[in-house]
Design an enzyme around this catalytic site. Structure first.
Site, short mmCIF file in Angstrom:
data_model
loop_
_atom_site.label_atom_id
_atom_site.label_comp_id
_atom_site.label_asym_id
_atom_site.label_seq_id
_atom_site.Cartn_x
_atom_site.Cartn_y
_atom_site.Cartn_z
N ARG A 155 0.72 -1.13 0.11
CA ARG A 155 0.02 -0.15 0.08
C ARG A 155 0.76 1.26 -0.10
O ARG A 155 0.62 2.20 -0.70
CB ARG A 155 -1.08 -0.21 1.26
CG ARG A 155 -2.22 -0.91 0.96
CD ARG A 155 -3.15 -1.10 2.17
NE ARG A 155 -4.43 -2.04 1.93
CZ ARG A 155 -5.21 -2.18 2.65
NH1 ARG A 155 -5.11 -1.78 3.86
NH2 ARG A 155 -6.10 -2.96 2.21
N TYR A 170 -6.23 -0.53 -6.73
CA TYR A 170 -5.70 -1.91 -6.15
C TYR A 170 -4.71 -1.58 -4.78
O TYR A 170 -4.71 -0.60 -4.37
CB TYR A 170 -4.74 -2.62 -7.08
CG TYR A 170 -3.33 -1.92 -7.72
CD1 TYR A 170 -2.84 -2.81 -8.85
CD2 TYR A 170 -2.73 -0.78 -7.35
CE1 TYR A 170 -1.63 -2.11 -9.46
CE2 TYR A 170 -1.72 -0.48 -8.00
CZ TYR A 170 -1.20 -0.91 -8.89
OH TYR A 170 0.00 -0.43 -9.59
N GLU A 171 -4.67 -2.83 -4.30
CA GLU A 171 -4.11 -2.85 -2.70
C GLU A 171 -5.26 -2.31 -1.94
O GLU A 171 -4.72 -1.62 -0.77
CB GLU A 171 -3.08 -2.28 -2.67
CG GLU A 171 -1.64 -2.91 -3.41
CD GLU A 171 -1.63 -4.43 -3.22
OE1 GLU A 171 -2.15 -4.74 -2.26
OE2 GLU A 171 -1.05 -5.01 -4.16
N GLY A 172 -6.53 -2.26 -2.27
CA GLY A 172 -7.58 -1.64 -1.64
C GLY A 172 -8.04 -0.32 -2.09
O GLY A 172 -6.98 0.66 -2.02
#
Length: 587
Positions: free
Chosen positions: A295, A439-441
Site C-alpha cells: 500500500r 488496487y491494494e484496496g
C-alpha cells in the site's frame, strides 16, 4: 515527451537538510550509512531510472504483454532491464543480510523506488511485489521455507506475487473459495482461481513464487478461516535446483486501461503444491505484512507518476508559444509568449509542484519511521513508529494516489490538445495513475480503514504518536509565525480527530473520505511550513526561494480545501442512508 530527470536536488535537501538523515542513522546505530553513501545510491539509482527503464516506458505501453501457448512475454527490453537491475543489486536493497540482502535503511531505498515509478511504473510493479513478498516470507515463514526461497527472492532471481482476489471476492476476503488440502508430506494441494495477479507470469525469471490465500478443510467461516501458502511455478529440489512444473497456469491476461506493460494475469491453481506460511487460519495477518508494504509502495507509484507529469508539463509550458501574457509580453521578439506566462497555467504548475513535493516529504518522513521500527533498540520508539506507520499508511496510499490522478490530469491540461495525443506521453501517465486508486484496496477502503480502525477503534495511541512526530517537526521551525501557523493547523486537526472519533459508526463511514483528505491536507500544511523554514538556511537559491514560494502557494490556494472536508466531517450520514434505493433510478 521530455526525458525524465530524477529530482535529486529536492531529495537531497529533504533527506539531509530537512530530516538530518546522518544524525537519524547514528541514533539507530547505523553509522556505516552517511551522506556520501546516500548520495551515491541516489545518483546511481537516478542513472538506472533515467537511462535504462524510462526509455522503455512509452514503447512498453504500445506493445503491451502477450500470452501464447501458456507463456507470457513482456515488451521488448523489459527483461534485459530487469537482469541489469538485479545484477547491480537493486532488488536486494532492503533484504536481510542473512540471505545476502543489503539491509539498507528504508529512507535510502524509498527515493530510488520513487525514481523507478516515475520512469516506468509498469516495469517497477513486479519488483515492488517481490520486495513485499520478501517481507511476508521473512516474517512468517519457517526456517525451511526461508532457506529454500528467501535468498532467490531477495536477489530477484525469482519474483513474487500476491494472490488474494477472486472473481466474487475482492475487498471482502471472507468470500474467497480457493481450497487447500493437506498432503501426507506436509505440503498442501491448492485449487482455485485468482484474478488481477500482477506479474503472475513473465519472461524475466525462471521461477515465480505465488503467495496465495486459501481455506483449509477445517477452516472456520469468515476471514478467520484464511491461511497463506507459497505456491511456486516450479517446485524446488532439495539441492536448490528447479524441479518439475507445478500444476498452475495463466488463464488469460487482462485488457486494461493502463499499466499495459505489466502482465495482469488470471491464475488457475489445479491441485498445485503449496507450502504453509505462518500458522493455519492466520493467513490474513500474514498477508497484511505484505499488503501494508504494498500500500505504501502504491502511494510511491502515485508520487512517481506525479513527478513525471509535472516535469512534462513544466517543459512544455516553457516551450509552447501561444498568445501574449496578460501582465505584458515576456517574448517581444517572438510571435507569442510561452504559456507558462499565463496565470492559469502557472496555477496548474504550482498545484502540481506543491502537491508532488508535499507528498515526497510525506513519503520520506514515513520512511524514517520504517527505519525506526526496524532498527531502534528502544521498544517505546519502535512501538511509536509502528503506530505512526499504521495511521499514515492509508493516507500515504489513498491521498498520494488521488493526488497522482489530479496532477496527471493537470499535466494533460497544460498540453491542451497535445496532451490527449498518445505520442506526448501525458495521457499514459493519466491512465497509469488510475489503477493506483484501486488496487491494494480502493481509496474508499483506505479511508474506511483510517477512520474506522486506525482512529475510532484505537485507544488514541496511533493518533497521539502521529501528533508527537509532527510536533517534533514544528519544534524545529525557527520562524515564530510559521511555527505558530503550523501549531494551529495541527491543533485543529488533533481536536477535530477526537471529536470525529466519538461519532456513531454510520456517521464515521459517511465521513471516511472527508477525514482522510482533511487529515492529509492538514499534515501537508505542517510539512510545507517545516520544509520552507528549513530551506531558508540552504545555499541553493532554487531550494531556498522555491520552497518559500511554493509553501505560500500551498497555504493560500490548496490548504483551504480542508475546510470543505472539515464541514462534511461534522455532518451526519442521514442524507446518504435515508435516500430510498428506488430513487437512484429515473423511473
Amino acid at each position: 515527451m521530455p526525458q525524465y530527470q530524477a529530482p535529486l536536488t529536492d531529495m537531497q535537501f529533504l533527506l539531509h537538510d530537512w530530516l538530518n538523515l546522518e544524525s537519524h542513522y547514528q541514533n539507530l546505530g547505523l553509522q556505516d550509512f552517511d551522506q556520501e553513501l546516500v548520495n551515491e545510491v541516489l545518483s546511481q539509482g537516478a542513472k538506472f531510472a533515467e537511462q535504462v527503464i524510462a526509455p522503455l516506458n512509452r514503447e512498453g505501453d504500445e506493445q503491451s504483454c502477450q500470452l501464447k501457448d501458456g507463456k507470457v512475454t513482456t515488451p521488448e527490453g523489459f527483461a534485459a532491464a530487469y537482469h541489469e537491475y538485479i545484477a547491480n543489486g537493486w532488488n536486494a536493497m532492503l533484504g536481510s543480510a542473512e540471505y545476502d540482502g543489503q539491509d539498507l535503511p528504508y529512507s535510502m531505498a524509498v527515493p530510488v523506488h520513487e525514481m523507478l515509478n516515475s520512469a516506468n511504473v509498469s516495469w517497477r510493479l513486479i519488483s515492488m511485489l517481490t520486495e513485499s513478498a520478501v517481507l511476508a516470507v521473512n516474517k512468517h515463514g519457517d526456517k525451511a521455507l526461508k532457506n529454500t526461497y528467501l535468498k532467490q527472492l531477495i536477489s530477484g532471481e525469482w519474483t513474487g506475487t500476491m494472490c488474494l482476489t477472486e472473481p466474487h471476492a475482492g475487498t471482502d476476503l471472507s468470500l474467497l473459495s480457493t481450497k487447500a488440502q493437506p498432503l501426507e508430506d506436509g505440503s498442501y494441494s491448492i485449487s482455485g482461481s485468482k484474478i488481477f495477479i500482477s506479474g503472475g507470469d513473465q519472461d524475466w525469471t525462471d521461477n515465480v513464487l505465488h503467495l496465495v490465500l486459501a481455506r483449509l478443510p477445517d477452516a472456520p467461516e469468515g476471514v478467520k478461516g484464511i491461511s497463506l501458502f507459497l505456491v511456486p511455478k516450479f517446485l524446488v529440489n532439495s539441492d536448490g535446483t528447479l524441479g518439475q512444473a507445478n500444476t498452475l497456469s495463466v488463464g488469460s491476461l487482462e485488457k486494461k486501461m493502463g499499466i499495459k506493460a505489466c502482465p495482469t494475469c488470471v491464475m488457475n491453481f489445479d491441485q498445485a503444491k503449496g507450502f504453509l506460511v505462518g500458522a493455519p487460519h492466520k493467513g490474513l495477518a500474514c498477508m497484511f505484512t505484505m499488503m501494508n508494504d504494498a500500500r505504501f509502495q502504491v502511494g510511491l507509484q502515485g508520487l512517481g507518476i506525479s513527478e513525471a507529469s509535472y516535469q512534462g508539463a513544466l517543459a512544455y509550458a516553457r516551450e509552447r508559444l501561444q498568445s501574449r501574457a496578460p501582465q505584458g509580453s515576456i517574448n517581444p521578439d517572438g510571435k507569442a509568449d510561452p504559456i507558462i506566462a499565463q496565470p492559469d497555467v502557472r496555477k496548474m504548475l504550482l498545484t502540481q509542484k506543491a502537491l508532488t513535493e508535499g507528498c515526497r516529504a510525506l513519503s520520506l518522513l514515513y520512511a524514517t519511521q520504517m527505519d525506526i521500527e526496524k532498527n531502534a533498540d528502544d521498544d517505546f520508539a519502535k512501538h511509536d513508529a509502528a503506530s505512526v506507520l499504521a495511521f499514515l499508511t492509508p493516507i500515504a496510499k489513498g491521498f498520494m494516489t488521488d493526488v497522482s490522478q489530479e496532477v496527471s490530469h493537470l499535466g494533460v491540461q497544460v498540453y491542451g490538445g497535445h496532451g490527449y495525443i498518445r505520442e506526448w506521453g501525458m495521457e499514459q501517465l493519466s491512465r497509469d495513475s488510475r489503477i493506483t486508486q484501486l488496487y491494494e484496496g480502493t481509496n474508499g477502503i483506505q479511508a474506511a480503514d483510517l477512520i474506522g480502525r486506525k482512529l475510532s477503534r484505537d485507544d488514541g495511541h496511533m493518533l497521539t504518536a502521529t501528533l508527537k512526530l509532527l510536533q517534533g517537526l514544528i519544534s524545529k521551525i525557527n520562524n515564530s509565525d510559521a511555527a505558530s501557523q503550523a501549531a494551529a493547523i495541527l491543533d485543529e486537526w488533533h481536536k477535530l480527530s477526537w471529536q470525529v472519533k466519538k461519532q456513531p459508526a454510520i456517521d464515521l463511514a459517511g465521513a471516511a473520505y472527508d477525514y482522510m483528505h482533511y487529515s492529509a491536507y492538514s499534515i501537508l500544511g505542517v510539512l510545507w511550513l517545516s520544509m520552507a523554514d528549513r530551506a531558508q538556511a540552504s545555499d541553493n537559491q532554487s531550494i531556498k526561494e522555491g520552497k518559500k514560494s511554493t509553501c505560500a502557494f500551498y497555504l493560500k490556494r490548496i490548504l483551504p480545501r480542508k475546510e470543505l472536508y472539515k464541514t462534511n466531517l461534522l455532518n451526519d450520514a442521514s442524507d446518504l442512508i435515508d435516500v430510498a434505493d428506488a430513487l437512484f433510478d429515473y423511473q
